[in-house]
Enzyme design. Structure first.
Site, PDB file in Angstrom:
ATOM      1  N   SER A 163       4.004  -0.359 -10.102  1.00  0.00           N
ATOM      2  CA  SER A 163       3.471   0.888  -9.547  1.00  0.00           C
ATOM      3  C   SER A 163       3.290   1.902 -10.673  1.00  0.00           C
ATOM      4  O   SER A 163       4.175   2.106 -11.490  1.00  0.00           O
ATOM      5  CB  SER A 163       4.387   1.431  -8.450  1.00  0.00           C
ATOM      6  OG  SER A 163       5.684   1.641  -8.933  1.00  0.00           O
TER       7      SER A 163
ATOM      8  N   GLU B 136      -2.012   6.396 -10.387  1.00  0.00           N
ATOM      9  CA  GLU B 136      -3.009   5.387 -10.772  1.00  0.00           C
ATOM     10  C   GLU B 136      -2.924   4.112  -9.934  1.00  0.00           C
ATOM     11  O   GLU B 136      -3.678   3.160 -10.177  1.00  0.00           O
ATOM     12  CB  GLU B 136      -2.901   5.049 -12.260  1.00  0.00           C
ATOM     13  CG  GLU B 136      -3.615   6.072 -13.126  1.00  0.00           C
ATOM     14  CD  GLU B 136      -2.769   6.513 -14.299  1.00  0.00           C
ATOM     15  OE1 GLU B 136      -2.299   5.644 -15.050  1.00  0.00           O
ATOM     16  OE2 GLU B 136      -2.556   7.742 -14.436  1.00  0.00           O
ATOM     17  N   GLY B 137      -1.972   4.072  -9.005  1.00  0.00           N
ATOM     18  CA  GLY B 137      -1.937   2.976  -8.043  1.00  0.00           C
ATOM     19  C   GLY B 137      -1.130   1.778  -8.482  1.00  0.00           C
ATOM     20  O   GLY B 137      -0.237   1.882  -9.323  1.00  0.00           O
TER      21      GLY B 137
ATOM     22  N   GLY C 245       2.262   5.217 -10.237  1.00  0.00           N
ATOM     23  CA  GLY C 245       2.123   6.560  -9.676  1.00  0.00           C
ATOM     24  C   GLY C 245       0.727   6.774  -9.134  1.00  0.00           C
ATOM     25  O   GLY C 245       0.197   5.930  -8.399  1.00  0.00           O
TER      26      GLY C 245
ATOM     27  N   GLY D 122       7.717   5.195  -3.763  1.00  0.00           N
ATOM     28  CA  GLY D 122       8.201   3.872  -4.154  1.00  0.00           C
ATOM     29  C   GLY D 122       8.806   3.125  -2.974  1.00  0.00           C
ATOM     30  O   GLY D 122       8.550   1.925  -2.776  1.00  0.00           O
ATOM     31  N   ASP D 123       9.616   3.827  -2.180  1.00  0.00           N
ATOM     32  CA  ASP D 123      10.257   3.171  -1.033  1.00  0.00           C
ATOM     33  C   ASP D 123       9.217   2.774   0.020  1.00  0.00           C
ATOM     34  O   ASP D 123       9.319   1.706   0.637  1.00  0.00           O
ATOM     35  CB  ASP D 123      11.321   4.096  -0.424  1.00  0.00           C
ATOM     36  CG  ASP D 123      12.457   4.398  -1.406  1.00  0.00           C
ATOM     37  OD1 ASP D 123      12.667   3.586  -2.334  1.00  0.00           O
ATOM     38  OD2 ASP D 123      13.119   5.432  -1.249  1.00  0.00           O
TER      39      ASP D 123
END
Lengths: 312, 312
Positions: free
Chosen positions: B216, B220-221, B218, B247-248
């Site tokens: 991941s 930017e996917g 952020g 994130g979760d």
């Protein structure tokens, strides 16, 4: 016997971090918690001095249990009154980088009328045989602003002197009950009275009912005005550190001095020495015995002229 | 059924302050607490999506009781295992001035060998009939670094797939057990592998045993490499907010996708949409249903060429 009242008792939690970075994520390497709130801290100092003290106030919930467990571990006499809700925590983040502390104080749980009535009943029992009552710290939500005034009157009715360490409306409301001593710091003094001039502010607190005012000015020491005279006591050295601990140590010295019927210059010398000894300790309620011994004989106390009409 | 494991469950406490002033004293006007830890947050997202999830992990002490009370209130299935010591708290200080959050994470209490043995026994029972196990978050002190590897092997032996969301030694040690998916963020990817180049880092995690890697990045996917192919999925808009929650939510989408035997492009589309929907919510485990609905149809997912020798 001294009775200390902490209506907003807290579990004081210390978080040690490498450095405080606003908007960052911090790993707390070490954390440490113990019972706190100003009255609890004052009792801790008194206990270390060998002066008998009893702790009362309000606690509740699992955090209240942790507070009581810690008081037991410290062998402080616990006469706290249970309430609904969970006692508050204070979190102090100490940065290893510069040793500085950033403090987060919760307001505390709401206290209902029935709990306040329970407390007044218990206080009336506890105050019998007590010579000095310390009323210290903020009031939790729900209590009337004149809570300290009420307790001051009950203490006086039982023959006990009172030391009030509070600011804002709680301090102002207490004055009408003629507390023996109020101990504002410079900010509390200015805020409560609206006087920028500390001497005018002290005179105003006495005019509104405080018998004695001991104003604390941090490293510039104490200014006391009492019916017996006025004095300034200044620490011989400047120390950097924990101002909360210094204030609580000052209140402990005043309460112990009133209990021992000491003269004001001796009380102020001890108050400055004990405050200075608390400054290097990161936790309120602790003091450095060496600094205390060294300072208690070397604090200069000077009489200050007071207009005769203020000596009452 | 999805089983989420939170070995270092926490009570997540939010403090609202006017502004964070380093070395200042703050009045916390409002505080709010709920059960947290990454696995708990993942279960909360799954529950909101209507996907059945069970929460396990370790809890203890009064803070552990508060965590369990909150899981009950949220109607999450609680199969947590008791331990000695008090569960950790995380404190997030949210500034009203700029909405930004400053986070303090305690390490958590030390877990002894007997407790870890208890947990392994309970996990072996719980994993029966489970299709996907989520292993998420830091390991508490005392647990072996290969704790996630051990649980990954037990899950595989019971026929369950695993999603590991961890960093550092816990992530590296898990790889040898061939977890189905690991989901490092950019910082975890670089730190665990030592590769500054994210593609080389992902290849390295797969070479060491991860079947699929979803990295991941952020705003930017996601970049996913799996035996079936590799893809990039990018959110159509940039949102500012809470990266932990994103994130979760991403892990929840991956676990739900594995449970539904969805194809990877669909899983990634949903993971990006759900992450984006979590970002505006200050608390991890929450997401904005409107943003989720809007994004889940509009996330572009592109295939990425992968060297044939890496498609295994």
């Amino acid at each position: 016997m001294i009775l200390t009242v902490t209506l907003n008792a807290a579990l004081d939690v210390t978080y040690n971090v490498d450095a405080l970075v606003p908007h960052g994520s911090h790993r707390v390497d070490e954390s440490f918690s113990r019972a706190g709130g100003k009255g609890v801290n004052v009792a801790r100092v008194l206990s270390a001095l060998g002066v008998p003290a009893v702790v009362t106030g309000l606690v509740g919930g699992p955090t209240g249990r942790a507070i009581r467990d810690d008081l037991g571990a410290a062998q402080l006499v616990d006469e706290l009154v249970p309430m609904a809700g969970d006692s508050r925590r204070t979190v102090t983040v100490v940065s290893r980088e510069d040793g500085d502390a950033t403090v987060f104080n919760q307001a505390g749980p709401h206290v209902d009328e029935a709990t306040w009535a329970d407390f007044l009943t218990r206080f009336t029992q506890l105050v019998r045989g007590v010579q000095v009552v310390v009323l210290a710290g903020s009031l939790p939500p729900g209590l009337p602003t004149d809570a300290y005034a009420r307790l001051t009157r009950l203490a006086a009715a039982a023959g006990a002197m009172t030391v009030v360490d509070a600011g804002g409306p709680a301090l102002l409301a207490a004055l009408g009950a003629r507390p023996t001593v109020v101990k504002p710091n410079a900010a509390e003094l200015a805020e409560a009275t609206g006087h920028a001039d500390p001497e005018a502010a002290v005179a105003s607190l006495r005019a509104r009912g405080a018998v004695c005012v001991v104003a604390s000015h941090g490293p510039e020491g104490l200014h006391a005005v009492t019916p017996a005279g006025a004095w300034r006591a200044v620490p011989p050295l400047r120390l950097a550190g924990n101002p909360t601990g210094a204030g609580d140590a000052c209140v402990a010295a005043i309460a112990a001095g009133l209990l021992a019927a000491a003269l004001w210059p001796a009380i102020l010398r001890e108050a400055v020495a004990l405050s200075a000894a608390a400054v290097p300790c990161p936790l309120a309620g602790d003091f450095d015995a060496g600094v205390h011994e060294q300072f208690r004989t070397s604090v200069p106390v000077e009489g200050v002229p007071v207009p005769t009409d203020e000596l009452r």
